[in-house]
Design a protein around this motif. Structure first.
Motif, PDB file in Angstrom:
ATOM      1  N   PRO A  83       0.798  -1.225   0.000  1.00 41.52           N
ATOM      2  CA  PRO A  83       0.000   0.000   0.000  1.00 41.52           C
ATOM      3  C   PRO A  83       0.831   1.276   0.000  1.00 41.52           C
ATOM      4  O   PRO A  83       1.769   1.424   0.777  1.00 41.52           O
ATOM      5  N   GLY A  84       0.483   2.184  -0.895  1.00 39.93           N
ATOM      6  CA  GLY A  84       1.096   3.505  -0.893  1.00 39.93           C
ATOM      7  C   GLY A  84       2.575   3.498  -1.164  1.00 39.93           C
ATOM      8  O   GLY A  84       3.341   4.140  -0.453  1.00 39.93           O
ATOM      9  N   ASP A  85       3.038   2.761  -2.199  1.00 39.02           N
ATOM     10  CA  ASP A  85       4.451   2.734  -2.537  1.00 39.02           C
ATOM     11  C   ASP A  85       4.807   4.032  -3.232  1.00 39.02           C
ATOM     12  O   ASP A  85       4.438   4.263  -4.376  1.00 39.02           O
ATOM     13  N   PHE A  86       5.561   4.882  -2.545  1.00 32.40           N
ATOM     14  CA  PHE A  86       5.818   6.241  -3.041  1.00 32.40           C
ATOM     15  C   PHE A  86       6.861   6.264  -4.135  1.00 32.40           C
ATOM     16  O   PHE A  86       6.800   7.074  -5.048  1.00 32.40           O
ATOM     17  N   VAL A  87       7.862   5.404  -4.056  1.00 31.94           N
ATOM     18  CA  VAL A  87       8.988   5.514  -4.976  1.00 31.94           C
ATOM     19  C   VAL A  87       9.029   4.389  -5.994  1.00 31.94           C
ATOM     20  O   VAL A  87      10.006   4.231  -6.695  1.00 31.94           O
ATOM     21  N   GLY A  88       7.985   3.613  -6.097  1.00 32.28           N
ATOM     22  CA  GLY A  88       7.980   2.485  -7.003  1.00 32.28           C
ATOM     23  C   GLY A  88       7.808   2.885  -8.454  1.00 32.28           C
ATOM     24  O   GLY A  88       6.777   2.667  -9.072  1.00 32.28           O
ATOM     25  N   GLY A  89       8.811   3.534  -9.037  1.00 32.02           N
ATOM     26  CA  GLY A  89       8.773   3.903 -10.437  1.00 32.02           C
ATOM     27  C   GLY A  89       7.907   5.113 -10.727  1.00 32.02           C
ATOM     28  O   GLY A  89       7.398   5.277 -11.840  1.00 32.02           O
ATOM     29  N   GLN A  90       7.714   5.975  -9.740  1.00 27.70           N
ATOM     30  CA  GLN A  90       6.886   7.152  -9.964  1.00 27.70           C
ATOM     31  C   GLN A  90       7.640   8.182 -10.794  1.00 27.70           C
ATOM     32  O   GLN A  90       8.826   8.414 -10.612  1.00 27.70           O
ATOM     33  N   SER A  91       6.938   8.808 -11.728  1.00 30.94           N
ATOM     34  CA  SER A  91       7.546   9.861 -12.535  1.00 30.94           C
ATOM     35  C   SER A  91       7.611  11.150 -11.734  1.00 30.94           C
ATOM     36  O   SER A  91       6.956  11.298 -10.703  1.00 30.94           O
ATOM     37  N   ASN A  92       8.420  12.092 -12.234  1.00 25.65           N
ATOM     38  CA  ASN A  92       8.524  13.385 -11.554  1.00 25.65           C
ATOM     39  C   ASN A  92       7.165  14.074 -11.489  1.00 25.65           C
ATOM     40  O   ASN A  92       6.835  14.743 -10.521  1.00 25.65           O
ATOM     41  N   ARG A  93       6.379  13.902 -12.557  1.00 22.99           N
ATOM     42  CA  ARG A  93       5.061  14.544 -12.591  1.00 22.99           C
ATOM     43  C   ARG A  93       4.160  14.000 -11.496  1.00 22.99           C
ATOM     44  O   ARG A  93       3.475  14.756 -10.799  1.00 22.99           O
ATOM     45  N   SER A  94       4.152  12.680 -11.317  1.00 23.48           N
ATOM     46  CA  SER A  94       3.281  12.096 -10.292  1.00 23.48           C
ATOM     47  C   SER A  94       3.758  12.476  -8.898  1.00 23.48           C
ATOM     48  O   SER A  94       2.952  12.684  -7.997  1.00 23.48           O
ATOM     49  N   VAL A  95       5.097  12.557  -8.701  1.00 27.39           N
ATOM     50  CA  VAL A  95       5.617  12.973  -7.407  1.00 27.39           C
ATOM     51  C   VAL A  95       5.193  14.404  -7.100  1.00 27.39           C
ATOM     52  O   VAL A  95       4.792  14.728  -5.978  1.00 27.39           O
ATOM     53  N   LEU A  96       5.241  15.285  -8.108  1.00 27.33           N
ATOM     54  CA  LEU A  96       4.779  16.655  -7.915  1.00 27.33           C
ATOM     55  C   LEU A  96       3.298  16.678  -7.571  1.00 27.33           C
ATOM     56  O   LEU A  96       2.838  17.502  -6.781  1.00 27.33           O
ATOM     57  N   GLY A  97       2.547  15.728  -8.163  1.00 31.34           N
ATOM     58  CA  GLY A  97       1.133  15.620  -7.821  1.00 31.34           C
ATOM     59  C   GLY A  97       0.926  15.244  -6.377  1.00 31.34           C
ATOM     60  O   GLY A  97       0.020  15.763  -5.715  1.00 31.34           O
ATOM     61  N   PHE A  98       1.780  14.351  -5.851  1.00 33.71           N
ATOM     62  CA  PHE A  98       1.703  13.994  -4.435  1.00 33.71           C
ATOM     63  C   PHE A  98       1.986  15.201  -3.553  1.00 33.71           C
ATOM     64  O   PHE A  98       1.361  15.386  -2.509  1.00 33.71           O
ATOM     65  N   VAL A  99       2.957  16.016  -3.971  1.00 33.47           N
ATOM     66  CA  VAL A  99       3.298  17.210  -3.196  1.00 33.47           C
ATOM     67  C   VAL A  99       2.101  18.153  -3.111  1.00 33.47           C
ATOM     68  O   VAL A  99       1.768  18.679  -2.043  1.00 33.47           O
ATOM     69  N   GLU A 100       1.443  18.359  -4.250  1.00 29.46           N
ATOM     70  CA  GLU A 100       0.274  19.237  -4.266  1.00 29.46           C
ATOM     71  C   GLU A 100      -0.858  18.650  -3.431  1.00 29.46           C
ATOM     72  O   GLU A 100      -1.556  19.373  -2.707  1.00 29.46           O
ATOM     73  N   GLN A 101      -1.049  17.343  -3.537  1.00 33.35           N
ATOM     74  CA  GLN A 101      -2.114  16.695  -2.751  1.00 33.35           C
ATOM     75  C   GLN A 101      -1.829  16.803  -1.261  1.00 33.35           C
ATOM     76  O   GLN A 101      -2.734  17.026  -0.461  1.00 33.35           O
ATOM     77  N   ARG A 102      -0.574  16.681  -0.899  1.00 36.14           N
ATOM     78  CA  ARG A 102      -0.181  16.820   0.508  1.00 36.14           C
ATOM     79  C   ARG A 102      -0.510  18.221   1.011  1.00 36.14           C
ATOM     80  O   ARG A 102      -1.052  18.400   2.108  1.00 36.14           O
ATOM     81  N   LYS A 103      -0.210  19.228   0.217  1.00 31.13           N
ATOM     82  CA  LYS A 103      -0.500  20.611   0.616  1.00 31.13           C
ATOM     83  C   LYS A 103      -2.000  20.819   0.795  1.00 31.13           C
ATOM     84  O   LYS A 103      -2.444  21.486   1.738  1.00 31.13           O
ATOM     85  N   GLU A 104      -2.785  20.263  -0.112  1.00 31.46           N
ATOM     86  CA  GLU A 104      -4.240  20.404  -0.016  1.00 31.46           C
ATOM     87  C   GLU A 104      -4.769  19.740   1.254  1.00 31.46           C
ATOM     88  O   GLU A 104      -5.648  20.298   1.934  1.00 31.46           O
ATOM     89  N   LEU A 105      -4.259  18.562   1.575  1.00 30.05           N
ATOM     90  CA  LEU A 105      -4.710  17.867   2.782  1.00 30.05           C
ATOM     91  C   LEU A 105      -4.295  18.618   4.043  1.00 30.05           C
ATOM     92  O   LEU A 105      -5.055  18.680   5.021  1.00 30.05           O
ATOM     93  N   ARG A 106      -3.115  19.211   4.029  1.00 32.09           N
ATOM     94  CA  ARG A 106      -2.678  19.989   5.191  1.00 32.09           C
ATOM     95  C   ARG A 106      -3.568  21.210   5.383  1.00 32.09           C
ATOM     96  O   ARG A 106      -3.946  21.565   6.511  1.00 32.09           O
ATOM     97  N   GLU A 107      -3.929  21.870   4.288  1.00 31.79           N
ATOM     98  CA  GLU A 107      -4.829  23.020   4.386  1.00 31.79           C
ATOM     99  C   GLU A 107      -6.189  22.587   4.933  1.00 31.79           C
ATOM    100  O   GLU A 107      -6.808  23.295   5.733  1.00 31.79           O
TER     101      GLU A 107
END
Length: 420
Positions: A83-107
């Motif tokens: 579950p939730g494998d963060f680095v399993g072949g993720q592209s830079n674009r998807s990682v940036l998407g995680f960053v944005e999603q994290r910011k939204e959840l923190r807000e």
């Protein structure tokens, strides 16, 4: 014929003439075979397959192992989710998407708090069911079981895990036989760390839910630099003043893989500040010891030192003056057929248990213990911070999150479904 078939199927499965896919095909042939393979053969065929492919289960108590049929154990371990494998072949674009999603959840969390700029308090849940769990570790070498263990999260292990993220594993089932090794500069060396792989499973005993906590694909000797060489050289490679008894044949290594639970959630986005990225939890094996056979260089160490002393008295002008490490490499390079060194190779090969002249196999034993480590990581400016354990140096990054919360979320991730 129907009475004979079960014994035949059992025989060909246990002798590896057919695999799981073939067994599934046979189960579709008739209702009789289906009932035999899926139900009646549980104590026969499925126990054999379970212990063969997931040998860590052999170390479970009868009470724990009896909580599920053998076929269900096999199914849940084989089909477990990561579950939730963060680095399993993720592209830079998807990682940036995680960053944005994290910011939204923190807000979103900040908006739920009673005090501006603070998160709402975490629910004071009792996670005792998550702590009633087992850690199953299976490591393979070229597809064959190498070492395995089952670690219960009893109070002692749990306290160790929650305080410093580490459990000492003192009981290993060493199921390895002979392993292919190569000889380099007179030393036995494994033919690359990529021949090893392993899996770490978490099993919650309240409902026997299984989570794939980590896939261990990398075996290295130098933890700081993650060197891909299998073993670090011992002091005898560079020191001409050692006693033979001080040249230990043991080597230690550690195995690591990806992270788990890294996808942004309302829990893990609490960890760290706005600029951090939650990498997830990493379940590794540390300080695994291998007991290697005595090498040709071990038996020829004193001879090598004597030749080095002679060289020091009259250095080779073409090579300038070599230090002991350089002289040793030059002397033992492609040395297998050098008449002066052949006796050392023959002695090593004769005394290495499991040696076979036609395949160049040498017996390798696993050490008596290893360490299981759990690290929860945050990334900031390419620097990894370890958090959650009580002794970390950045308690303000935890924001109330504990390892109990992390483990609970791993079991409750939607990707982790309960089969059967």
């Amino acid at each position: 014929r129907n009475t004979v078939l079960p014994s035949i199927i059992s025989l060909i499965v246990k002798n590896s003439f057919i695999g799981i896919k073939d067994l599934g095909t046979l189960a579709c042939v008739s209702p009789t075979l289906n009932r035999y393979i899926c139900i009646d053969a549980d104590d026969d065929i499925w126990s054999h397959l379970l212990f063969q492919f997931w040998p860590s289960t052999t170390m479970l108590s009868k009470e724990v192992l009896g909580g599920l049929p053998f076929r269900k154990w096999y199914e849940r371990l084989t089909c477990s989710y990561h579950p939730g494998d963060f680095v399993g072949g993720q592209s830079n674009r998807s990682v940036l998407g995680f960053v944005e999603q994290r910011k939204e959840l923190r807000e979103q969390l900040f908006s739920m708090g009673d005090v501006e700029g603070e998160f709402p308090p975490l629910d004071s849940q009792d996670f005792e069911s998550e702590m009633d769990a087992m850690i199953l570790i299976d490591v393979y070498c070229r597809g064959e079981p190498f070492l395995c263990t089952a670690v219960p999260l009893v109070e002692e292990n749990l306290n160790s895990l929650l305080t410093d993220g580490r459990i000492k594993v003192n009981k290993l089932a060493r199921t390895c036989g002979s392993m292919r090794m190569r000889c380099q500069y007179g030393e036995f060396r494994l033919a690359g760390g990529n021949c090893f792989h392993g899996k770490v499973h978490l099993v919650r005993l309240s409902d026997y839910k299984v989570v794939l906590a980590n896939e261990l694909w990398f075996m290295v000797a130098n933890k700081m630099s993650h060197e891909s060489t299998t073993f670090e050289r011992d002091a005898s490679f560079s020191n001409p003043n050692m006693k033979p008894e001080d040249i230990a044949p043991n080597r230690s290594f550690f195995m690591y893989g990806g992270h788990v639970g890294g996808f942004p959630s309302l829990l893990n986005c609490r960890l760290g500040d706005d600029d951090y990225v939650f990498s997830g939890a990493r379940f590794d094996l540390d300080n695994i010891e291998l007991s290697l056979p005595r090498s040709a260089y071990y038996y020829g160490y004193e001879y090598t030192v004597s030749k080095y002393r002679e060289y020091q008295m009259c250095p080779d002008a073409e090579n300038d003056e070599l230090d002991f490490a350089g002289f040793r490499e030059l002397m033992w390079h492609n040395a297998r057929n050098l008449p002066e060194l052949v006796p050392f190779f023959e002695r090593a090969e004769n005394e290495a248990m499991g040696y076979a002249a036609d395949t160049r196999y040498y017996h390798v034993k696993c050490g008596p213990q290893c360490e299981f480590t759990l690290t929860v990581l945050l990334n900031y400016a390419s620097i990894q911070h370890r958090v959650v354990a009580d002794d970390d140096d950045a308690p303000h990054l935890r924001n109330g999150v504990t390892l109990r919360h992390i483990l609970h979320e791993l079991f409750e991730r939607p990707e982790c479904v309960l089969l059967g």
